[in-house]
Scaffold this motif. Structure first.
Motif, PDB file in Angstrom:
ATOM      1  N   PHE A  20      -0.899   6.363   7.829  1.00 54.74           N
ATOM      2  CA  PHE A  20      -0.195   5.468   6.903  1.00 54.74           C
ATOM      3  C   PHE A  20      -1.000   5.218   5.636  1.00 54.74           C
ATOM      4  CE2 PHE A  20       2.263   4.658  10.676  1.00 54.74           C
ATOM      5  CZ  PHE A  20       3.533   4.390  10.196  1.00 54.74           C
ATOM      6  N   ARG A  21      -2.302   5.365   5.698  1.00 52.92           N
ATOM      7  CA  ARG A  21      -3.121   5.111   4.508  1.00 52.92           C
ATOM      8  C   ARG A  21      -2.753   6.072   3.373  1.00 52.92           C
ATOM      9  NH1 ARG A  21      -9.230   4.796   5.246  1.00 52.92           N
ATOM     10  NH2 ARG A  21      -9.020   3.439   3.429  1.00 52.92           N
ATOM     11  N   GLU A  22      -2.330   7.278   3.724  1.00 52.49           N
ATOM     12  CA  GLU A  22      -1.956   8.269   2.708  1.00 52.49           C
ATOM     13  C   GLU A  22      -0.609   7.974   2.072  1.00 52.49           C
ATOM     14  OE1 GLU A  22      -4.208  10.438   1.818  1.00 52.49           O
ATOM     15  OE2 GLU A  22      -5.470   9.483   3.343  1.00 52.49           O
ATOM     16  N   ARG A  23       0.089   6.998   2.598  1.00 49.85           N
ATOM     17  CA  ARG A  23       1.417   6.678   2.082  1.00 49.85           C
ATOM     18  C   ARG A  23       1.399   5.521   1.086  1.00 49.85           C
ATOM     19  NH1 ARG A  23       5.015   7.046   7.493  1.00 49.85           N
ATOM     20  NH2 ARG A  23       6.660   6.422   6.040  1.00 49.85           N
ATOM     21  N   PHE A  24       0.179   5.196   0.652  1.00 49.62           N
ATOM     22  CA  PHE A  24       0.004   4.162  -0.363  1.00 49.62           C
ATOM     23  C   PHE A  24      -0.705   4.752  -1.570  1.00 49.62           C
ATOM     24  CE2 PHE A  24       0.717   1.888   3.483  1.00 49.62           C
ATOM     25  CZ  PHE A  24       1.338   0.707   3.112  1.00 49.62           C
ATOM     26  N   VAL A  25      -0.465   4.170  -2.726  1.00 51.93           N
ATOM     27  CA  VAL A  25      -1.095   4.625  -3.961  1.00 51.93           C
ATOM     28  C   VAL A  25      -2.591   4.368  -3.875  1.00 51.93           C
ATOM     29  CG1 VAL A  25      -1.200   4.323  -6.458  1.00 51.93           C
ATOM     30  CG2 VAL A  25       1.012   4.170  -5.262  1.00 51.93           C
ATOM     31  N   SER A  26      -3.385   5.403  -4.137  1.00 57.58           N
ATOM     32  CA  SER A  26      -4.842   5.254  -4.106  1.00 57.58           C
ATOM     33  C   SER A  26      -5.325   4.683  -5.428  1.00 57.58           C
ATOM     34  CB  SER A  26      -5.512   6.605  -3.864  1.00 57.58           C
ATOM     35  OG  SER A  26      -5.133   7.127  -2.609  1.00 57.58           O
ATOM     36  N   PRO A  27      -6.342   3.814  -5.399  1.00 60.55           N
ATOM     37  CA  PRO A  27      -6.869   3.254  -6.647  1.00 60.55           C
ATOM     38  C   PRO A  27      -7.437   4.338  -7.555  1.00 60.55           C
ATOM     39  CG  PRO A  27      -7.691   2.044  -4.737  1.00 60.55           C
ATOM     40  CD  PRO A  27      -7.030   3.280  -4.215  1.00 60.55           C
ATOM     41  N   ALA A  28      -7.117   4.254  -8.837  1.00 64.71           N
ATOM     42  CA  ALA A  28      -7.675   5.213  -9.791  1.00 64.71           C
ATOM     43  C   ALA A  28      -9.133   4.903 -10.113  1.00 64.71           C
ATOM     44  CB  ALA A  28      -6.844   5.205 -11.080  1.00 64.71           C
ATOM     45  N   ASP A  29      -9.580   3.698  -9.806  1.00 64.60           N
ATOM     46  CA  ASP A  29     -10.947   3.271 -10.072  1.00 64.60           C
ATOM     47  C   ASP A  29     -11.875   3.823  -8.991  1.00 64.60           C
ATOM     48  OD1 ASP A  29     -13.322   1.997 -10.567  1.00 64.60           O
ATOM     49  OD2 ASP A  29     -12.509  -0.039 -10.561  1.00 64.60           O
ATOM     50  N   ALA A  30     -12.675   4.792  -9.349  1.00 65.66           N
ATOM     51  CA  ALA A  30     -13.578   5.425  -8.380  1.00 65.66           C
ATOM     52  C   ALA A  30     -14.685   4.488  -7.929  1.00 65.66           C
ATOM     53  CB  ALA A  30     -14.191   6.690  -8.986  1.00 65.66           C
ATOM     54  N   GLY A  31     -14.860   3.380  -8.621  1.00 65.93           N
ATOM     55  CA  GLY A  31     -15.916   2.450  -8.260  1.00 65.93           C
ATOM     56  C   GLY A  31     -15.552   1.489  -7.143  1.00 65.93           C
ATOM     57  N   ILE A  32     -14.329   1.555  -6.651  1.00 67.28           N
ATOM     58  CA  ILE A  32     -13.917   0.670  -5.570  1.00 67.28           C
ATOM     59  C   ILE A  32     -14.437   1.208  -4.241  1.00 67.28           C
ATOM     60  CG2 ILE A  32     -11.962  -0.251  -4.275  1.00 67.28           C
ATOM     61  CD1 ILE A  32     -10.401  -0.410  -6.846  1.00 67.28           C
ATOM     62  N   VAL A  33     -15.279   0.439  -3.593  1.00 66.69           N
ATOM     63  CA  VAL A  33     -15.809   0.804  -2.273  1.00 66.69           C
ATOM     64  C   VAL A  33     -14.776   0.504  -1.202  1.00 66.69           C
ATOM     65  CG1 VAL A  33     -17.606   0.314  -0.565  1.00 66.69           C
ATOM     66  CG2 VAL A  33     -18.178   0.394  -3.012  1.00 66.69           C
ATOM     67  N   ALA A  34     -14.160  -0.667  -1.293  1.00 65.80           N
ATOM     68  CA  ALA A  34     -13.169  -1.072  -0.293  1.00 65.80           C
ATOM     69  C   ALA A  34     -12.275  -2.149  -0.883  1.00 65.80           C
ATOM     70  CB  ALA A  34     -13.856  -1.603   0.959  1.00 65.80           C
ATOM     71  N   TYR A  35     -11.003  -2.062  -0.557  1.00 68.13           N
ATOM     72  CA  TYR A  35     -10.062  -3.109  -0.948  1.00 68.13           C
ATOM     73  C   TYR A  35      -9.825  -3.993   0.265  1.00 68.13           C
ATOM     74  CZ  TYR A  35      -6.057  -5.569  -2.852  1.00 68.13           C
ATOM     75  OH  TYR A  35      -5.213  -6.553  -3.303  1.00 68.13           O
ATOM     76  N   LEU A  36     -10.407  -5.161   0.260  1.00 70.17           N
ATOM     77  CA  LEU A  36     -10.330  -6.096   1.378  1.00 70.17           C
ATOM     78  C   LEU A  36      -9.633  -7.381   0.960  1.00 70.17           C
ATOM     79  CD1 LEU A  36     -13.899  -5.548   2.893  1.00 70.17           C
ATOM     80  CD2 LEU A  36     -11.750  -4.378   3.453  1.00 70.17           C
ATOM     81  N   ASP A  37      -8.569  -7.214   0.194  1.00 72.61           N
ATOM     82  CA  ASP A  37      -7.809  -8.359  -0.284  1.00 72.61           C
ATOM     83  C   ASP A  37      -6.311  -8.148  -0.079  1.00 72.61           C
ATOM     84  OD1 ASP A  37      -7.684 -10.902  -1.219  1.00 72.61           O
ATOM     85  OD2 ASP A  37      -8.216 -10.445  -3.287  1.00 72.61           O
ATOM     86  N   GLY A  38      -5.967  -7.293   0.880  1.00 73.32           N
ATOM     87  CA  GLY A  38      -4.558  -7.060   1.168  1.00 73.32           C
ATOM     88  C   GLY A  38      -3.870  -8.265   1.773  1.00 73.32           C
ATOM     89  N   ASN A  39      -4.645  -9.267   2.192  1.00 75.15           N
ATOM     90  CA  ASN A  39      -4.061 -10.515   2.674  1.00 75.15           C
ATOM     91  C   ASN A  39      -3.703 -11.453   1.521  1.00 75.15           C
ATOM     92  OD1 ASN A  39      -6.857 -10.812   2.196  1.00 75.15           O
ATOM     93  ND2 ASN A  39      -6.959 -12.642   3.457  1.00 75.15           N
ATOM     94  N   SER A  40      -3.976 -11.022   0.291  1.00 72.68           N
ATOM     95  CA  SER A  40      -3.507 -11.732  -0.903  1.00 72.68           C
ATOM     96  C   SER A  40      -2.464 -10.900  -1.650  1.00 72.68           C
ATOM     97  CB  SER A  40      -4.667 -12.045  -1.851  1.00 72.68           C
ATOM     98  OG  SER A  40      -5.397 -13.155  -1.404  1.00 72.68           O
ATOM     99  N   LEU A  41      -2.758  -9.617  -1.833  1.00 69.66           N
ATOM    100  CA  LEU A  41      -1.822  -8.693  -2.467  1.00 69.66           C
ATOM    101  C   LEU A  41      -1.995  -7.322  -1.852  1.00 69.66           C
ATOM    102  CD1 LEU A  41       0.301  -8.011  -4.621  1.00 69.66           C
ATOM    103  CD2 LEU A  41      -1.580  -7.505  -6.194  1.00 69.66           C
ATOM    104  N   GLY A  42      -0.974  -6.853  -1.155  1.00 67.50           N
ATOM    105  CA  GLY A  42      -1.027  -5.542  -0.533  1.00 67.50           C
ATOM    106  C   GLY A  42      -0.963  -4.419  -1.549  1.00 67.50           C
ATOM    107  N   ARG A  43      -1.413  -3.256  -1.126  1.00 72.74           N
ATOM    108  CA  ARG A  43      -1.370  -2.084  -2.003  1.00 72.74           C
ATOM    109  C   ARG A  43       0.053  -1.534  -2.109  1.00 72.74           C
ATOM    110  NH1 ARG A  43      -5.718   1.898   0.383  1.00 72.74           N
ATOM    111  NH2 ARG A  43      -4.544   3.296  -0.985  1.00 72.74           N
ATOM    112  N   PRO A  44       0.355  -0.808  -3.215  1.00 74.00           N
ATOM    113  CA  PRO A  44       1.727  -0.319  -3.397  1.00 74.00           C
ATOM    114  C   PRO A  44       2.039   0.927  -2.569  1.00 74.00           C
ATOM    115  CG  PRO A  44       0.356   0.275  -5.283  1.00 74.00           C
ATOM    116  CD  PRO A  44      -0.487  -0.588  -4.408  1.00 74.00           C
ATOM    117  N   PRO A  45       3.126   0.918  -1.811  1.00 75.34           N
ATOM    118  CA  PRO A  45       3.553   2.134  -1.110  1.00 75.34           C
ATOM    119  C   PRO A  45       4.089   3.174  -2.086  1.00 75.34           C
ATOM    120  CG  PRO A  45       4.504   0.153  -0.116  1.00 75.34           C
ATOM    121  CD  PRO A  45       3.939  -0.246  -1.445  1.00 75.34           C
TER     122      PRO A  45
END
Length: 408
Positions: A20-45
């Motif tokens: 399922f991780r591949e079914r979401f838009v990946s961040p264009a910012d290569a500097g992101i180590v981890a997105y751990l704020d999906g409990n505030s705003l989820g990533r876009p499918p």
């Protein structure tokens, strides 16, 4: 022994939801180590990107206004039914996609108070999310009601003993969060609902941190009303509309305060006098924001496909790993684990706390670990099961360790 990076990679390989991780838009910012704020705003499918393009090109661009009668009018109820089935334990006809969480909560609280005439008190948690408390205070001020505040443990949540101490024959409505926004404490919905009902009160549950992360059983728990947002674990997008639940037995007498044409029995008859629609549709007011509603539809579809039980199992595994690493790496550096240690009492995030959390949060975000700060001293590590990996989380915890030198 603490989880190693190799262990985390092995968990990713074994993860039944990894695809399922591949079914979401990946961040264009290569500097992101981890997105751990999906409990505030989820990533876009990715499906939402395609759906919005189709909406503009075909449903809006070609169908034009005809799309209201062809499809759009029934979306709030149809998606509500699907959400109720997939994640809320609610039979059809009780859930509808509507306004923002604040507006939905206002509607439910006003309607619930009206169903308990002569009663004069709200009971709620002082440590609830600010919007919930502001709405309660506003209605209490408007109607001349009193509020009885439960002072819950900020690292935990409301217990049956605390609720029982505040209930009486004056209690009209109890409103609580199923999962505490700070600590991730999971309230005992069936027990607390039953306790309120013993005193003749109604209960309004906030499901914002529950929906899409843990199975909810509204019908079985005897819940009267519930509200929740869709932009966290449902990944419906920033500002996507919320939903509300009205138990079937209350619908005939449910009178929400914001009368609008979409909640009327015959919207296109343009009648002068308002007649509420039958069933849960009477909870609607104005025209639904269709561009947001379709985001809810795609998010609900992903949760339904993944299965809420599998989502919960991964949330438990992720939070267990984070808690263990925090115990080994961060507690010796002066951190406190400000969430329940028992996974059965914890939602899909873990809060760590230290007095310099605000400054530390800023440094972590600059280092590519996207978390959020919650005053006065909390750092929430959000673990959205459909988009968060084990190795990603391990690396983030390692960054947190590196930036958390012992407090002076």
């Amino acid at each position: 022994m603490a989880t190693t990076l190799e262990d985390a990679r092995a968990l990713d390989e074994q993860d039944p939801l990894a695809g399922f991780r591949e079914r979401f838009v990946s961040p264009a910012d290569a500097g992101i180590v981890a997105y751990l704020d999906g409990n505030s705003l989820g990533r876009p499918p990715k499906a939402t990107l395609a759906r919005l393009a189709s909406l503009v090109r075909d449903e809006w661009g070609t169908g034009l206004i005809r799309s209201w009668s062809a499809r759009w009018m029934e979306l709030p109820e149809r998606i509500g039914d699907r959400l109720g089935e997939a994640a809320l334990g609610a039979a059809a006809g009780q859930v509808i996609v509507a306004d923002s969480t604040s507006v939905c909560l206002y509607k439910l609280l006003r309607a619930a108070v009206a169903l308990r005439p002569g009663r004069t008190e709200f009971v709620t948690d002082r440590n609830n999310f600010p919007t919930d408390n502001y709405v309660v205070q506003g209605i209490a001020d408007e109607l001349g009601l009193d509020v009885r505040w439960i002072d819950s443990d900020p690292d935990g949540g409301v217990t049956a003993e605390q609720l029982a101490a505040e209930l009486s024959d004056r209690t009209a409505v109890v409103t609580l969060s199923h999962i505490a926004y700070r600590s991730a404490y999971l309230a005992d919905m069936p027990a607390l609902t039953a306790l309120a009902h013993e005193h003749g009160a109604l209960v309004v549950w906030d499901l914002c941190h529950s929906v899409g992360s843990i199975p909810v059983h509204l019908d079985a728990a005897g819940a009267d009303f519930a509200v929740g947002c869709t932009y966290k674990f449902l990944n419906a997008g920033p500002g996507a509309p919320a939903f509300l639940y009205v138990r079937e037995e209350h619908q005939e007498t449910f009178r929400q305060p914001v009368w609008g044409w979409m909640g009327g029995a015959s919207p296109f008859d343009m009648e002068h006098a308002y007649t509420p629609a039958p069933g849960v549709r009477r909870a609607l007011s104005g025209t639904p924001p269709i561009t947001g509603v379709v985001g809810v539809e795609e998010g609900v579809a992903l949760v339904a496909e993944a299965g809420i039980d599998r989502i919960r199992a991964k949330a438990v595994a992720l939070t267990e790993m984070v808690t263990a690493l925090a115990e080994d790496w961060l507690v010796p550096l002066g951190m406190r684990i400000a969430s329940p240690r028992n996974a059965e009492q914890r939602g899909a995030h873990v809060t760590i706390a230290r007095s310099d959390a605000a400054e530390l949060s800023r440094r972590l975000i600059e280092a590519g670990v996207i978390i959020d700060f919650r005053p006065p001293d909390g750092i929430r590590i959000g673990l959205s099961p459909l988009t968060t990996g084990f190795a990603e989380t391990w690396r983030a915890m390692d960054v947190i360790r590196a930036h958390s030198t012992a407090q002076r």
